[in-house]
Design an enzyme around this catalytic site. Structure first.
Site, short mmCIF file in Angstrom:
data_model
loop_
_atom_site.label_atom_id
_atom_site.label_comp_id
_atom_site.label_asym_id
_atom_site.label_seq_id
_atom_site.Cartn_x
_atom_site.Cartn_y
_atom_site.Cartn_z
N LYS A 63 0.84 -1.20 0.00
CA LYS A 63 0.00 0.00 0.00
C LYS A 63 0.88 1.25 0.00
O LYS A 63 0.58 2.23 -0.68
CB LYS A 63 -0.93 -0.02 1.22
CG LYS A 63 -2.03 -1.09 1.11
CD LYS A 63 -2.86 -1.26 2.37
CE LYS A 63 -3.81 -2.46 2.21
NZ LYS A 63 -4.74 -2.67 3.31
N GLN A 108 -5.06 -2.28 9.52
CA GLN A 108 -4.90 -3.55 8.80
C GLN A 108 -5.56 -4.69 9.59
O GLN A 108 -5.32 -4.84 10.79
CB GLN A 108 -3.41 -3.84 8.56
CG GLN A 108 -3.14 -5.04 7.68
CD GLN A 108 -3.67 -4.87 6.25
OE1 GLN A 108 -3.72 -3.78 5.71
NE2 GLN A 108 -4.10 -5.96 5.64
N ASP A 111 -10.96 2.75 4.14
CA ASP A 111 -11.27 1.35 3.83
C ASP A 111 -12.75 1.12 3.56
O ASP A 111 -13.14 0.04 3.10
CB ASP A 111 -10.89 0.50 5.06
CG ASP A 111 -9.77 -0.48 4.76
OD1 ASP A 111 -9.47 -0.69 3.57
OD2 ASP A 111 -9.21 -1.02 5.71
N1 LIG Z 1 -7.99 -3.01 6.62
C1 LIG Z 1 -8.06 -4.00 5.73
N2 LIG Z 1 -7.56 -5.20 6.03
C2 LIG Z 1 -7.64 -6.21 5.11
C3 LIG Z 1 -8.22 -5.99 3.84
C4 LIG Z 1 -8.77 -4.72 3.56
O1 LIG Z 1 -9.33 -4.44 2.47
N3 LIG Z 1 -8.65 -3.74 4.53
N4 LIG Z 1 -8.20 -7.00 2.89
C5 LIG Z 1 -7.34 -8.15 3.07
C6 LIG Z 1 -5.90 -8.00 2.71
N5 LIG Z 1 -5.56 -6.95 1.71
C7 LIG Z 1 -5.71 -5.67 2.02
O2 LIG Z 1 -5.33 -5.21 3.05
C8 LIG Z 1 -4.82 -7.30 0.54
C9 LIG Z 1 -4.75 -8.58 0.07
C10 LIG Z 1 -3.97 -8.89 -1.06
C11 LIG Z 1 -3.25 -7.91 -1.70
C12 LIG Z 1 -2.36 -8.18 -2.87
O3 LIG Z 1 -1.93 -7.26 -3.53
N6 LIG Z 1 -2.04 -9.45 -3.12
C13 LIG Z 1 -1.15 -9.84 -4.18
C14 LIG Z 1 -0.29 -11.02 -3.75
C15 LIG Z 1 0.48 -10.77 -2.50
C16 LIG Z 1 1.39 -11.91 -2.10
O4 LIG Z 1 2.16 -12.40 -2.94
O5 LIG Z 1 1.33 -12.30 -0.93
C17 LIG Z 1 -1.96 -10.30 -5.40
O6 LIG Z 1 -3.09 -10.77 -5.21
O7 LIG Z 1 -1.43 -10.22 -6.51
C18 LIG Z 1 -3.33 -6.62 -1.24
C19 LIG Z 1 -4.11 -6.31 -0.14
C20 LIG Z 1 -7.36 -8.54 4.56
N7 LIG Z 1 -7.11 -7.42 5.40
#
Ligand SMILES: Nc1nc2c(c(=O)[nH]1)N[C@@H](CN(C=O)c1ccc(C(=O)N[C@@H](CCC(=O)O)C(=O)O)cc1)CN2
Length: 287
Positions: A53, A97, A120
């Protein structure tokens, strides 16, 4: 048939490039948007997401404010940082988070946030505004899914969407977005109490899999020609991501989102969009 890819990485890059121009316009008016994050504990996945982020912020010109607490932090210590972020003028929007460590009352923490700084869309006031169809920040993953479908020309209007998983960041809130008049979909929310999940899935034009159960969506569950979005994150013994969707689904579906590279990057891009939109709203309000 092999499904076409709902490319979250490329779509997020396009959104970030649009946001860069909007951030420049805000800066020309003397406003610098700033995203704050509060990370509690040392879960490697959460650390990676938060770091991503802030990388995104740097790319589009949004300032970063990073706060971290150990996983031994008490409810009071977490709430003290929330109050600091509420009061910090450099922080125009922020996120806590999730998940927070066991024993912490997450709803109490979210309720304490200044709703005007909710980046969020998970503050009770933002979720209430969504129910009432009023303008406000939208939950990032659901909004990212809608945008990913829209930008790939997948029909949402009139579609039957089956969502698997009832977590607050995706499952519970995505139905609110998709059943607005502007999206006009019909939504079925399935969860661990659902009898005959496969029967529901086979009716779906669009499947949103957010169960966090590796390969729970099998090729035989999917209607030929459906769009399938994989939000689930499980890890194999090497720490590699395993999604909710079995790879064989790509031979049945018309559209599929890769995981990684699908919904994750969209979640991050729509978070930045919330930050920029909140700054634009504040700037227009002041004049
Ligand atoms: N406050 C929040 N917490 C969480 C949220 C949210 O929207 N707000 N969602 C999820 C986790 N999340 C955001 O925080 C999130 C998940 C995945 C990715 C991402 O870019 N993933 C990559 C791969 C990453 C890796 O290799 O591990 C992808 O999919 O290409 C970003 C944000 C729970 N918590």
């Amino acid at each position: 048939m092999t499904a076409q890819i709902l490319d979250g990485k490329a779509t997020a890059a396009a959104i970030k490039s649009e946001l860069t121009a909007r951030v420049e316009a805000l800066k020309a008016r003397g406003i610098t948007p700033g995203l704050g994050t509060l990370l509690v504990g040392d879960d490697p996945g959460s650390k990676w997401y938060v770091a991503g982020k802030h990388r995104d912020c740097a790319q589009v010109g949004i300032a970063s404010i990073q706060r971290e607490l150990p996983d031994t932090a008490t409810q009071e210590e977490i709430e003290a940082v929330v109050r600091e972020l509420n009061a910090d003028p450099a922080c125009t929007g922020y996120i806590v988070q999730l998940p927070l460590p066991k024993g912490i009352d997450t709803n109490r923490v979210l309720e304490l946030m200044d709703p005007a700084k909710d980046a969020d869309g998970l503050h009770p006031m933002s979720l209430g505004r969504l129910v009432l169809n009023e303008t406000g920040p939208l939950p990032c993953t659901p909004n990212g899914i809608v945008e990913l479908l829209r930008r790939h020309g997948v029909a949402i209007n009139g579609a039957h969407v089956v969502v698997v998983g009832r977590g607050i960041t995706v499952g519970r809130s995505i139905g609110l977005l998709l059943t607005r008049k502007s999206e006009n979909a019909t939504v079925t929310l399935c969860h661990t109490g659902t009898r005959d999940l496969s029967a529901h899935l086979r009716e779906a034009d669009i499947v949103v899999a957010a169960a966090g159960v590796a390969h729970i969506i099998k090729p035989e569950d999917v209607k030929p020609g459906a769009a399938v979005l994989d939000v689930g994150v499980s890890r194999d013994e090497n720490g590699k991501i395993v999604g909710d969707v079995h790879p064989g689904v790509a031979e049945v579906a018309a559209w599929i989102s890769p995981n990684p590279g699908g919904v994750g990057p969209m979640t991050r891009a729509l978070l930045l969009q919330n930050v920029v939109e909140a700054s634009e709203r504040a700037a227009d309000h002041v004049g």
